[in-house]
Design a protein around this motif. Structure first.
Motif, PDB file in Angstrom:
ATOM      1  N   ILE A 133       0.722  -1.341  -0.078  1.00 29.36           N
ATOM      2  CA  ILE A 133      -0.276  -0.123  -0.524  1.00 29.36           C
ATOM      3  C   ILE A 133       1.114   1.315  -0.237  1.00 29.36           C
ATOM      4  N   SER A 170      -2.764   4.292  -2.916  1.00 28.24           N
ATOM      5  CA  SER A 170      -3.041   2.974  -3.879  1.00 28.24           C
ATOM      6  C   SER A 170      -2.437   1.185  -3.134  1.00 28.24           C
ATOM      7  N   HIS A 189      -4.177  -0.369  -8.472  1.00 31.59           N
ATOM      8  CA  HIS A 189      -5.388  -0.341  -8.199  1.00 31.59           C
ATOM      9  C   HIS A 189      -5.158   1.840  -7.057  1.00 31.59           C
ATOM     10  N   LEU A 207      -6.899   3.794  -4.208  1.00 28.93           N
ATOM     11  CA  LEU A 207      -8.552   3.530  -3.739  1.00 28.93           C
ATOM     12  C   LEU A 207      -8.715   5.157  -3.733  1.00 28.93           C
ATOM     13  N   SER A 208      -8.248   6.116  -3.364  1.00 30.37           N
ATOM     14  CA  SER A 208      -8.486   7.233  -2.859  1.00 30.37           C
ATOM     15  C   SER A 208      -7.605   8.212  -3.710  1.00 30.37           C
ATOM     16  N   THR A 253      -8.930   8.108 -11.068  1.00 31.72           N
ATOM     17  CA  THR A 253      -8.704   6.994 -10.282  1.00 31.72           C
ATOM     18  C   THR A 253      -8.092   5.972 -11.527  1.00 31.72           C
TER      19      THR A 253
END
Length: 355
Positions: A93, A131, A163, A165-166, A190
């Motif tokens: 992360i 992400s 990916h 996330l925010s 995004t």
């Protein structure tokens, strides 16, 4: 944690006995944490480390990168899987803050003061990003370990997924050109990004020789779902000054192609010194000088149409082929490349291939 498959015929915990010929494949877990607060290149180059691009710029050549300020925290858990091939699976992360450079912080400078004015550094999509990442491969150094060495055989691969996330990353306001196709500019960006690469070498002819003829392949590709920030674009590298290592589009000079979708395939067949042996040119044979045939094709695409800065894409498939005289005096390689999809020609040098 650590687990090992036994190979010495000893009894396992379940009461069965392993075979004497089995290899051991240990299982390991690694936890990494990292903090970064530094300038970053806007695109990810698959070929050139920062040391090479910085040396070219310091010597007065054109700067290969565009830059922005990144502050980031990252944590990653990596597993060395107990299977053949030393395959590694990692998940992590990232918390990041991205900021465009102010133009007054950029300076024109070189060691000898002989250089052209620096090209403008475009703004990025400023903001914060959280992400998740996932990668699978057989190189402990990650993407850097999958770079083509050029001088030897490689069997490496890596697949990566990111990916968001925010995200508060947002494109700069931009007034479209008159009569341009309509589009809806997103308020924040995004995305899900999937990319990977593989490098493979295999012997072909004269396999009983210490250095047989060999075919070397590399392939890279990436695709994005959603809206990829400008600073997450990938690059298809071209020649850097007159340096043209394996895995680049040699007839693409100076700046790379970039995009949120791309692919590249490169192949070269190392014929070693067979041709010069047939021609009975003993001095070249004694030096180990040989011939390499190569071909490369690639394409980059960008769907970003709401930027003042438009990414440099390939505008179709870039296709080239050529030959190299390898191990000249045992220390370098000369490349001659011809562009096939349109007129183009290149002569450069790179590191010699030995096996």
């Amino acid at each position: 944690s650590d687990g090992t498959r036994r190979s010495d015929g000893t009894r396992r915990s379940d009461g069965t006995r392993s075979g004497d010929g089995e290899r051991e494949y240990p299982f390991h877990l690694y936890l990494y944490a990292d903090y970064t607060n530094d300038s970053e290149n806007r695109w990810e180059t698959a070929t050139y480390p920062n040391l090479i691009t910085s040396a070219v710029t310091a010597a007065g050549g054109q700067d290969y990168g565009d830059y922005y300020q990144k502050e980031a925290w990252a944590a990653e858990l990596e597993a060395l899987l107990p299977i053949p091939g030393r395959i590694r699976l990692a998940s992590g992360i990232q918390w990041e803050k991205h900021t465009s450079f102010d133009s007054e912080l950029l300076q024109d400078w070189s060691l000898f003061g002989s250089h052209d004015p620096r090209r403008p550094n475009p703004r990025i999509d400023d903001g914060r990003l959280t992400s998740l990442t996932l990668r699978l491969g057989n190189t402990p150094e990650g993407r850097a370990g999958a770079r083509p060495s050029g001088f030897g055989s490689q069997r490496a691969f890596e697949v990566r997924l990111e990916h968001s996330l925010s995200s508060t990353l947002a494109p700069e306001p931009h007034q479209p050109e008159p009569f341009s196709p309509p589009f809806q500019r997103p308020e924040t960006l995004t995305f899900t990004k999937l990319d990977g690469e593989i490098r493979w070498s295999m012997p072909t002819f004269y396999q009983r020789r210490f250095f047989p003829n060999a075919l070397h392949l590399t392939a890279r590709a990436g695709i994005t779902f959603g809206d990829l920030p400008l600073q997450r674009f990938d690059a298809i590298d071209g020649s850097l000054f007159q340096y043209s290592p394996f895995g680049v589009l040699k007839t693409r000079r100076h700046l790379p192609y970039e995009g949120d979708r791309y692919w590249l395939i490169a192949a070269e067949h190392d014929l070693q010194s067979i041709l010069f042996e047939r021609l009975k040119i003993r001095p070249l044979v004694d030096q180990g000088t040989g011939i390499i045939l190569f071909a490369t094709a690639g394409q980059s695409i960008s769907k970003r149409r709401f930027l003042d800065y438009q990414p440099i894409t390939s505008d179709g498939v870039h296709l080239e082929a050529g030959f190299s005289i390898n191990r000249i005096a045992g220390i370098f390689r000369a490349d001659v490349a011809f562009r096939m999809d349109q007129p183009g020609f290149f002569i450069g040098v790179s590191v010699p291939r030995y096996f």
